[in-house]
Scaffold this motif. Structure first.
Motif, PDB file in Angstrom:
ATOM      1  N   HIS A 261     -10.556   9.075  -6.203  1.00  0.00           N
ATOM      2  CA  HIS A 261      -9.633   9.160  -5.062  1.00  0.00           C
ATOM      3  C   HIS A 261      -9.601   8.070  -4.183  1.00  0.00           C
ATOM      4  O   HIS A 261      -8.668   7.334  -3.812  1.00  0.00           O
ATOM      5  N   ASP A 262     -10.885   7.453  -3.993  1.00  0.00           N
ATOM      6  CA  ASP A 262     -11.177   6.300  -3.219  1.00  0.00           C
ATOM      7  C   ASP A 262     -10.627   4.791  -3.612  1.00  0.00           C
ATOM      8  O   ASP A 262     -10.456   3.946  -3.228  1.00  0.00           O
ATOM      9  N   SER A 263     -10.445   4.906  -5.094  1.00  0.00           N
ATOM     10  CA  SER A 263      -9.995   3.798  -5.754  1.00  0.00           C
ATOM     11  C   SER A 263      -8.553   3.309  -5.996  1.00  0.00           C
ATOM     12  O   SER A 263      -8.165   2.312  -6.364  1.00  0.00           O
ATOM     13  N   ILE A 264      -7.861   4.565  -5.689  1.00  0.00           N
ATOM     14  CA  ILE A 264      -6.434   4.432  -5.917  1.00  0.00           C
ATOM     15  C   ILE A 264      -5.866   4.532  -4.383  1.00  0.00           C
ATOM     16  O   ILE A 264      -6.008   5.266  -3.696  1.00  0.00           O
ATOM     17  N   GLU A 265      -5.143   3.341  -4.386  1.00  0.00           N
ATOM     18  CA  GLU A 265      -4.295   3.025  -2.889  1.00  0.00           C
ATOM     19  C   GLU A 265      -3.079   3.268  -3.072  1.00  0.00           C
ATOM     20  O   GLU A 265      -2.362   2.402  -3.867  1.00  0.00           O
ATOM     21  N   GLU A 266      -2.258   4.100  -2.532  1.00  0.00           N
ATOM     22  CA  GLU A 266      -0.756   4.254  -2.456  1.00  0.00           C
ATOM     23  C   GLU A 266      -0.494   3.336  -1.349  1.00  0.00           C
ATOM     24  O   GLU A 266      -0.863   3.459  -0.233  1.00  0.00           O
ATOM     25  N   ILE A 267       0.194   2.365  -1.836  1.00  0.00           N
ATOM     26  CA  ILE A 267       1.101   1.387  -1.028  1.00  0.00           C
ATOM     27  C   ILE A 267       1.789   1.822   0.205  1.00  0.00           C
ATOM     28  O   ILE A 267       2.592   2.713  -0.259  1.00  0.00           O
ATOM     29  N   ASP A 268       1.774   1.728   1.431  1.00  0.00           N
ATOM     30  CA  ASP A 268       2.324   2.228   2.536  1.00  0.00           C
ATOM     31  C   ASP A 268       3.881   1.982   2.423  1.00  0.00           C
ATOM     32  O   ASP A 268       4.296   0.683   2.314  1.00  0.00           O
ATOM     33  N   PRO A 269       4.772   2.762   2.259  1.00  0.00           N
ATOM     34  CA  PRO A 269       6.053   2.690   2.357  1.00  0.00           C
ATOM     35  C   PRO A 269       6.720   1.811   3.335  1.00  0.00           C
ATOM     36  O   PRO A 269       7.510   1.032   2.946  1.00  0.00           O
ATOM     37  N   GLN A 270       6.153   1.757   4.557  1.00  0.00           N
ATOM     38  CA  GLN A 270       6.687   0.659   5.692  1.00  0.00           C
ATOM     39  C   GLN A 270       6.305  -0.783   5.395  1.00  0.00           C
ATOM     40  O   GLN A 270       7.275  -1.664   5.404  1.00  0.00           O
ATOM     41  N   LEU A 271       5.144  -1.063   4.625  1.00  0.00           N
ATOM     42  CA  LEU A 271       4.521  -2.061   4.209  1.00  0.00           C
ATOM     43  C   LEU A 271       5.505  -2.776   3.270  1.00  0.00           C
ATOM     44  O   LEU A 271       6.223  -3.862   2.981  1.00  0.00           O
ATOM     45  N   ILE A 272       5.793  -1.759   2.071  1.00  0.00           N
ATOM     46  CA  ILE A 272       7.039  -2.174   1.195  1.00  0.00           C
ATOM     47  C   ILE A 272       8.214  -2.627   1.740  1.00  0.00           C
ATOM     48  O   ILE A 272       8.803  -3.594   1.474  1.00  0.00           O
ATOM     49  N   ARG A 273       8.766  -1.761   2.573  1.00  0.00           N
ATOM     50  CA  ARG A 273      10.183  -2.209   3.277  1.00  0.00           C
ATOM     51  C   ARG A 273      10.071  -3.405   4.131  1.00  0.00           C
ATOM     52  O   ARG A 273      11.026  -4.333   3.927  1.00  0.00           O
ATOM     53  N   THR A 274       8.928  -3.590   4.840  1.00  0.00           N
ATOM     54  CA  THR A 274       8.834  -4.858   5.583  1.00  0.00           C
ATOM     55  C   THR A 274       8.733  -6.053   4.680  1.00  0.00           C
ATOM     56  O   THR A 274       9.400  -6.999   5.153  1.00  0.00           O
ATOM     57  N   THR A 275       7.975  -5.890   3.643  1.00  0.00           N
ATOM     58  CA  THR A 275       7.936  -6.873   2.834  1.00  0.00           C
ATOM     59  C   THR A 275       9.331  -7.388   1.944  1.00  0.00           C
ATOM     60  O   THR A 275       9.430  -8.698   1.770  1.00  0.00           O
TER      61      THR A 275
END
Length: 133
Positions: A11-25
């Motif tokens: 669980h600690d090794s899998i990071e779901e990328i924040d949708p807001q970070l995706i949108r901003t990027t």
């Protein structure tokens, strides 16, 4: 499952990328400070929408951008430095290509070597548990 990979480690090794970070990027485009994420997002969507295609037309690039901006897809990352990544890679005798091919849509980025997948962290946890059985 290898003894050092507990459900908590997974669980600690899998990071779901924040949708807001995706949108901003995506909004910042090539001028973003998150250029690695920007490249990874496009690579994943090109792979998802046009598998096996080496180059895309302008219309196809536009379709990729729209799909990304819709937020219809989750993006998750497993860092190369994590014990989980190393355990999974060990299951494939160090063959990164074989590891990537076990996921419906995934890549290993060229910079850090992290695994990115077009999937939620919950889906990845299920898939990884199956790989490590």
């Amino acid at each position: 499952m290898p003894t050092n990979i507990t459900p908590a480690v997974m669980h600690d090794s899998i990071e779901e990328i924040d949708p807001q970070l995706i949108r901003t990027t995506l909004e910042e485009g090539a001028a973003t400070n998150n250029i690695v994420l920007f490249d990874v997002l496009y690579d994943l969507m090109e792979h998802k929408l046009y598998p096996g295609k080496d180059s895309l037309t302008d219309d196809e690039h536009t379709e990729v951008a729209w799909a990304l901006e819709d937020g219809a897809y989750s993006v998750s990352r497993i860092p190369r430095s994590s014990p989980l990544f190393n355990a999974m890679l060990g299951q494939y005798n160090g063959d990164e290509r074989a590891l990537v091919q076990t996921f419906p849509c995934a890549i290993i980025d060229d910079c850090a070597g992290d695994l990115y997948a077009l999937a939620s962290s919950a889906f990845l946890e299920q898939k990884v548990a199956h790989i490590l059985q």
